[in-house]
Enzyme design. Structure first.
Site, PDB file in Angstrom:
ATOM      1  N   ILE A 156       9.496 -18.465   9.481  1.00 50.89           N
ATOM      2  CA  ILE A 156       8.369 -18.537  10.407  1.00 50.89           C
ATOM      3  C   ILE A 156       8.273 -17.242  11.228  1.00 50.89           C
ATOM      4  O   ILE A 156       9.110 -16.961  12.093  1.00 50.89           O
ATOM      5  CB  ILE A 156       8.482 -19.779  11.329  1.00 50.89           C
ATOM      6  CG1 ILE A 156       8.661 -21.053  10.471  1.00 50.89           C
ATOM      7  CG2 ILE A 156       7.248 -19.889  12.237  1.00 50.89           C
ATOM      8  CD1 ILE A 156       7.602 -21.287   9.403  1.00 50.89           C
ATOM      9  N   ASP A 241      -7.424 -18.703   4.835  1.00 50.21           N
ATOM     10  CA  ASP A 241      -8.541 -17.895   4.306  1.00 50.21           C
ATOM     11  C   ASP A 241      -8.754 -16.671   5.202  1.00 50.21           C
ATOM     12  O   ASP A 241      -8.920 -15.550   4.721  1.00 50.21           O
ATOM     13  CB  ASP A 241      -9.851 -18.706   4.280  1.00 50.21           C
ATOM     14  CG  ASP A 241      -9.895 -19.701   3.126  1.00 50.21           C
ATOM     15  OD1 ASP A 241      -9.062 -19.584   2.210  1.00 50.21           O
ATOM     16  OD2 ASP A 241     -10.768 -20.589   3.151  1.00 50.21           O
ATOM     17  N   GLN A 280      -1.644  18.670 -12.041  1.00 57.63           N
ATOM     18  CA  GLN A 280      -2.530  17.561 -12.400  1.00 57.63           C
ATOM     19  C   GLN A 280      -1.830  16.203 -12.424  1.00 57.63           C
ATOM     20  O   GLN A 280      -2.451  15.181 -12.163  1.00 57.63           O
ATOM     21  CB  GLN A 280      -3.198  17.849 -13.752  1.00 57.63           C
ATOM     22  CG  GLN A 280      -4.227  18.969 -13.626  1.00 57.63           C
ATOM     23  CD  GLN A 280      -4.940  19.266 -14.923  1.00 57.63           C
ATOM     24  OE1 GLN A 280      -4.440  18.965 -16.006  1.00 57.63           O
ATOM     25  NE2 GLN A 280      -6.103  19.884 -14.817  1.00 57.63           N
ATOM     26  N   GLY A 341      12.792  13.482  -4.245  1.00 60.49           N
ATOM     27  CA  GLY A 341      14.090  13.165  -3.624  1.00 60.49           C
ATOM     28  C   GLY A 341      13.933  12.774  -2.162  1.00 60.49           C
ATOM     29  O   GLY A 341      14.607  11.865  -1.660  1.00 60.49           O
ATOM     30  N   GLU A 364       1.709 -15.399   3.220  1.00 64.27           N
ATOM     31  CA  GLU A 364       0.355 -15.972   3.286  1.00 64.27           C
ATOM     32  C   GLU A 364      -0.219 -16.219   1.890  1.00 64.27           C
ATOM     33  O   GLU A 364      -1.410 -16.081   1.645  1.00 64.27           O
ATOM     34  CB  GLU A 364      -0.562 -15.120   4.171  1.00 64.27           C
ATOM     35  CG  GLU A 364      -0.042 -15.079   5.610  1.00 64.27           C
ATOM     36  CD  GLU A 364      -1.063 -14.775   6.686  1.00 64.27           C
ATOM     37  OE1 GLU A 364      -2.253 -14.998   6.458  1.00 64.27           O
ATOM     38  OE2 GLU A 364      -0.643 -14.334   7.770  1.00 64.27           O
ATOM     39  N   SER A 367       0.964 -13.421  -4.774  1.00 56.62           N
ATOM     40  CA  SER A 367      -0.109 -12.969  -5.676  1.00 56.62           C
ATOM     41  C   SER A 367      -0.429 -14.047  -6.709  1.00 56.62           C
ATOM     42  O   SER A 367      -1.590 -14.241  -7.082  1.00 56.62           O
ATOM     43  CB  SER A 367       0.314 -11.681  -6.390  1.00 56.62           C
ATOM     44  OG  SER A 367       0.339 -10.612  -5.461  1.00 56.62           O
TER      45      SER A 367
END
Ligand code: COS
Length: 384
Positions: A156, A241, A280, A341, A364, A367
């Protein structure tokens, strides 16, 4: 919904300044001492952070969901432990009272939650009821003008600091499943309520969790939230929600911070005669992170706007939480990789974020629970 852009901008820049000047400089100290300095907590109160989403009538700022997520994007640029202290007053630790509380419950608790005088904790999870929240066992049996609560609540958040606990317990033990669950507001210090040891965690030092134990804990019947038995599970889902949109917003803020830090490092660190940002393969990690962050941010704002419009946002909240928390995990991993590193060393701070954000894919609703909620709602929608 943004009510007044100019007023909101003033708030957002005050929060950004507080994060930059007061929170970021003490991140290491908080991680090492496992404690947020009192002076910082006092400033959080002065800024109104404990009452962002509590109605103005009760002393809060009454932010709309969209305004609140924009504030969270700024707040969450600092270590998530700071936000954790006041987030439950804006989310799961207060929303049951905001949404379903009686007038008396609102008047008694909301002003104190808004000012930060007390902290609210949300006690749903149990040792044997985590993802399957509807199977919880804590009981709250009616006895005259009171209820007697027994059971243990686990993991909690803010329980060690809390002044009130929203406790989900079974008022009708004969009714299996969610229908027998009711919600209560229980005050710290009530005889029969005790706390376990503070748990040691992987990250988010400075934010605390522990067990909350009820042994013949007697509360007045007026502690039943909304004064309705059997409504506790659906109320908890509604509260979650909103909580899930807020966690998704937190993931966006922390991701932005990690990406800023990774970009700065990539611009400054030179190898093979030039900044590593010019390679890149580093750019691919930066670009993937930027694209995912943009997607997560857009989802959070959209879900928040829909909630402000009064739409049922169960699916959107779950989508935003699923995507933003998973993206946050990938962004943390790439940030450590870009640091190389140095990313593995405590002094650079990025490994601390890597550990801190692991929680977002779990609490909460994991996934996997978000996937389940999304798919179930799709199937129900198809059947309708
Ligand atoms: N808002 C309002 N009502 C909701 C709701 C929501 N978001 N979600 C579910 N409900 C309602 C359902 O409509 C159903 O009511 P009806 O029978 O009248 O249709 C009722 O609640 C039960 O829902 P459901 O059948 O989906 O319940 P289950 O027990 O099968 O599963 C899950 C619910 C798994 C989604 C739920 O237990 C859950 O979210 N678990 C994770 C808990 C969690 O996040 N824990 C974190 C701890 S708090 S930090």
């Amino acid at each position: 919904m943004i009510r007044d852009q100019e007023t909101l901008n003033i708030l957002l820049s005050a929060i950004a300044r507080f994060v930059r000047e007061r929170l970021m400089p003490v991140e290491n100290e908080v991680a090492e001492s496992d404690r947020i300095p009192e002076a910082v907590v006092a400033e959080m109160k002065t800024l109104g952070l404990f009452g962002l989403s509590i109605p103005e009538k009760y002393g809060g700022m009454g932010l709309t969901m969209e305004e609140e997520v924009l504030a969270t994007f700024e707040i969450a640029r600092a270590s998530p432990a700071f936000r954790s202290l006041f987030a439950s007053n804006n989310g799961i630790g207060a929303q049951s009272i905001v949404i379903d509380g009686t007038m008396a419950q609102k008047a008694r608790y909301l002003p104190r939650l808004a000012s930060g005088e007390i902290i609210g904790a949300f006690a749903l999870t149990e040792p044997d009821a985590g993802s399957d929240a509807g199977s919880l066992c804590a009981s709250a049996l009616r006895d005259g003008d009171s209820y007697v609560i027994n059971g243990t609540k686990r993991y909690i958040t803010n329980a060690p600091e809390a002044g009130i606990y929203t406790v989900m317990a079974r008022t009708n033990p004969d009714k299996r499943g969610y229908g027998g669950i009711s919600a209560f507001v229980v005050e710290r210090g009530t005889p029969g309520l005790s706390l376990g040891q503070i748990d040691k965690k992987m990250g988010q030092k400075g934010a605390h969790i522990c067990d909350v134990i009820f042994e013949n804990c007697r509360v007045p019947a007026s502690a039943l939230i909304g004064r309705r038995e059997g409504a506790g599970f659906k109320m908890a889902m509604k509260v979650l929600d909103k909580g899930r949109i807020n966690i998704a917003a937190t993931c966006v803020g922390v991701s932005q911070r990690m990406l800023d830090d990774a970009l700065r490092y990539a611009m400054e660190r030179e190898q093979f005669g030039k900044p590593i940002a010019e390679f890149q393969l580093i750019q691919a990690m930066l670009a993937d992170s930027k694209a995912e962050l943009y997607a997560a941010r857009s989802m959070v704002v959209d879900a928040a706007r829909r909630r402000d419009e009064g739409q049922d946002v169960g699916t959107e909240a779950a989508c935003a939480k699923l995507f933003a928390s998973e993206a946050c995990g990938r962004i943390a991993d790439r940030a450590v990789q870009i640091f190389g590193g140095a990313g593995y060393l405590a002094e650079y701070g990025i490994e601390r974020f890597y550990r801190d954000v692991r929680l977002f894919r779990i609490f909460e609703g994991t996934s996997q629970i978000q996937q389940l909620v999304i798919a179930r709602n799709m199937i129900r929608g198809f059947a309708d």
